[in-house]
Structure formats: structure tokens, C-alpha cells
Design a protein around this motif. Sequence first.
Motif, PDB file in Angstrom:
ATOM      1  N   THR A  28       0.871  -1.124   0.037  1.00 30.55           N
ATOM      2  CA  THR A  28      -0.088  -0.037   0.112  1.00 30.55           C
ATOM      3  C   THR A  28       1.013   1.051  -0.095  1.00 30.55           C
ATOM      4  O   THR A  28       1.700   1.415   0.881  1.00 30.55           O
ATOM      5  N   LEU A  29       0.714   2.119  -0.895  1.00 29.90           N
ATOM      6  CA  LEU A  29       1.157   3.622  -1.100  1.00 29.90           C
ATOM      7  C   LEU A  29       0.812   4.413  -0.114  1.00 29.90           C
ATOM      8  O   LEU A  29      -0.727   4.587   0.218  1.00 29.90           O
ATOM      9  N   GLY A  51       6.315  -0.019 -15.312  1.00 32.12           N
ATOM     10  CA  GLY A  51       5.840  -0.809 -16.251  1.00 32.12           C
ATOM     11  C   GLY A  51       6.090  -2.107 -16.669  1.00 32.12           C
ATOM     12  O   GLY A  51       5.548  -2.932 -16.992  1.00 32.12           O
ATOM     13  N   SER A  52       7.462  -2.461 -16.040  1.00 32.89           N
ATOM     14  CA  SER A  52       8.063  -3.722 -16.296  1.00 32.89           C
ATOM     15  C   SER A  52       8.383  -4.411 -15.046  1.00 32.89           C
ATOM     16  O   SER A  52       7.638  -5.594 -14.599  1.00 32.89           O
ATOM     17  N   ALA A  53       8.883  -3.971 -14.275  1.00 28.96           N
ATOM     18  CA  ALA A  53       9.158  -4.602 -12.970  1.00 28.96           C
ATOM     19  C   ALA A  53       7.876  -4.453 -11.892  1.00 28.96           C
ATOM     20  O   ALA A  53       7.829  -4.926 -10.647  1.00 28.96           O
ATOM     21  N   TYR A  54       7.166  -3.238 -12.181  1.00 26.75           N
ATOM     22  CA  TYR A  54       6.157  -2.823 -11.220  1.00 26.75           C
ATOM     23  C   TYR A  54       4.961  -2.007 -11.940  1.00 26.75           C
ATOM     24  O   TYR A  54       5.570  -1.380 -12.883  1.00 26.75           O
ATOM     25  N   ASP A  55       3.888  -1.862 -11.356  1.00 24.90           N
ATOM     26  CA  ASP A  55       2.676  -0.836 -12.010  1.00 24.90           C
ATOM     27  C   ASP A  55       1.982  -0.495 -10.684  1.00 24.90           C
ATOM     28  O   ASP A  55       2.457  -0.784  -9.574  1.00 24.90           O
ATOM     29  N   ILE A  56       1.036   0.349 -11.105  1.00 23.26           N
ATOM     30  CA  ILE A  56       0.143   0.936 -10.067  1.00 23.26           C
ATOM     31  C   ILE A  56      -1.268   0.268  -9.987  1.00 23.26           C
ATOM     32  O   ILE A  56      -1.754   0.047 -11.208  1.00 23.26           O
ATOM     33  N   ALA A  57      -1.824  -0.418  -9.070  1.00 21.48           N
ATOM     34  CA  ALA A  57      -2.848  -0.710  -9.011  1.00 21.48           C
ATOM     35  C   ALA A  57      -3.787  -0.213  -7.923  1.00 21.48           C
ATOM     36  O   ALA A  57      -3.487   0.065  -6.868  1.00 21.48           O
ATOM     37  N   MET A  58      -5.081  -0.079  -8.310  1.00 20.36           N
ATOM     38  CA  MET A  58      -6.099   0.100  -7.405  1.00 20.36           C
ATOM     39  C   MET A  58      -6.824  -1.027  -6.701  1.00 20.36           C
ATOM     40  O   MET A  58      -7.770  -1.845  -7.664  1.00 20.36           O
ATOM     41  N   VAL A  59      -6.799  -1.100  -5.526  1.00 18.21           N
ATOM     42  CA  VAL A  59      -7.465  -2.357  -4.890  1.00 18.21           C
ATOM     43  C   VAL A  59      -8.253  -2.056  -3.893  1.00 18.21           C
ATOM     44  O   VAL A  59      -8.126  -1.574  -2.695  1.00 18.21           O
ATOM     45  N   SER A  60      -9.453  -2.100  -4.158  1.00 20.12           N
ATOM     46  CA  SER A  60     -10.744  -1.776  -2.947  1.00 20.12           C
ATOM     47  C   SER A  60     -10.610  -0.185  -2.652  1.00 20.12           C
ATOM     48  O   SER A  60     -10.723   0.046  -1.291  1.00 20.12           O
ATOM     49  N   GLY A  61     -10.468   0.500  -3.564  1.00 25.04           N
ATOM     50  CA  GLY A  61     -10.133   1.920  -3.405  1.00 25.04           C
ATOM     51  C   GLY A  61      -8.754   2.268  -2.739  1.00 25.04           C
ATOM     52  O   GLY A  61      -8.646   3.543  -2.205  1.00 25.04           O
ATOM     53  N   LYS A  64      -2.078   0.658  -4.648  1.00 21.84           N
ATOM     54  CA  LYS A  64      -0.834  -0.011  -4.001  1.00 21.84           C
ATOM     55  C   LYS A  64       0.194   0.064  -5.360  1.00 21.84           C
ATOM     56  O   LYS A  64      -0.103   0.063  -6.469  1.00 21.84           O
ATOM     57  N   ILE A  65       1.503  -0.532  -4.995  1.00 20.76           N
ATOM     58  CA  ILE A  65       2.277  -0.781  -5.885  1.00 20.76           C
ATOM     59  C   ILE A  65       2.374  -2.410  -6.156  1.00 20.76           C
ATOM     60  O   ILE A  65       2.237  -2.960  -5.003  1.00 20.76           O
TER      61      ILE A  65
END
Length: 265
Positions: A28-29, A51-61, A64-65
Amino acid sequence: MAYIGKEPSFGAFEKDIFTGDGSTTQFTLTHTVASATSIIVSLGGVIQEPGSAYDIAMVSGVQKINFASAPANSVRCFVVYLGRQQIVQARAATDTTPTIDTFTGGSGTTAFTLSRVPQNPSSTVIAFVNGVFQKYTTNFSISGTTITFTSAPETSAVIVVVHLSTTNEVNLGSPDDNSVGTAKIQDGAVTNAKATFTYSSSYFTGDGSTTAFTITTGHTVNSILVTENGVLQKPTTDYGVSGTPLTFTTAPANTVQIGVRYLVV
């Protein structure tokens, strides 16, 4: 330790620190970012490619990295934010006062519509089912105006959702066009999110002999971050920039992956 490159004169360059366990891929960021290129990420001291080793995701609002591969056990991970806004936009007037939504369980329903979109629901929403406190992410999640329970509350269950006040600010409306001068803008207030800056990258592969590579025009040693196989290089010592050529002091070895991250200029 001195700042590598041009030292920032304003803004908040904050950092998150995590520790890998060999299985967890999402962390969590603390702060919201526009994209994966808005942060610098290091695993065990090695810079990671967005974009390769990591991206950004929205999980339940919750933002997160998301790593492509789980960081190994005990590996130290740090995330540096490339400038964070130091003032916040005024919330809607409805967010400045608490409010309560009530629902009744029944027919296996798990999703209910809230009266407003919560800001940071993990810390501004409290939910109860028949008077029993519900834990965010464990017992329920929120996306937009929808609250979804992990298990459907029983028929006739009394569901109470409390929205806490999210700010002490008062929305004074918007100033007239062309009415705000530069002297009235707080230093550091114009950030990537407001000015639509973009962070871009270039990638090359070493061959053991080539020392010069062509980069985007308009940059100096102080406005780029250069890595070799993820290891950050020191400006002027390991490389120099003159116009568009990026010139290494020593030619990168054969097959070495060279990354160039362009900072805003």
C-alpha cells in the motif's frame, strides 16, 4: 548522503519503505500517484523499471504498488515520490460534515449504495452490522458509492455506515479566469497532477564499446537518472550530457541494460 543530480528547491519528496517476504507482490502506497513513472522504486538498492518490474493498482479503493515478481524475503524496498503536492484541493461541502447511511440486509444482498463517494474510505468510513463493528478490507470494501460486504448481512440486519468529516476546509469556489497571479501561488503547489507533466524514459543496450547514446533533447546531467542493469550511475563521474548525446566515461558492458529516466525541466 548528497542528492544525485539537481537538488529540488521545493515540493515534498517523500518515501515509503517496505520489506519483502518472498510472496507478497502488492504494498500500500502512502500517497496517491498518477502513474508508475511518478515514483522511483528500489529493491535492495537496485532501481526498478516502471511498467515492467512494477505498476500501480487500485485495490478496493486503495492504491498499491504491484510488483511483477514478489520481492525476496528480507529485501528492503523503498519508494520515492517525485514531488508531492503540499496543499490540497478543497473538498465538496458535503465532505466537511459527518453523515450516516442506513440499510437493511436481505435476500443475500452484499452491495449497497452510499449517499456520497468517501474520501480515503479506509480512514473515513465506519460500518456496523447489527451494532457489530466491521473491518475495512476484511468485512467490506468500497468502490465509488458502492459498499460491498464480504458476506451478505442476514435478512433484516441493521446496517449503519458512518462517513467521517474528511477536511476542515471550506470550499470558497473558483477564482475568476485570469485573476490569479504567480505571486499568489504557493511555492510547490503546481505539481505533476495539476500541470500534467509527464515522466518518460529511454532504454539502450550496451555492446562493450559504445559510449555515446542519443537521448531526448533539452536535458542535462542534472535532469536525468541513468541506470546500468538497475544500478544508479553518478552524473559527471559516470556519464555526461552535451546536447542529445549521453556519453559514458566507460562503455557499458555487452548486453548491459541502460535506462534513462527524464525528470521534468
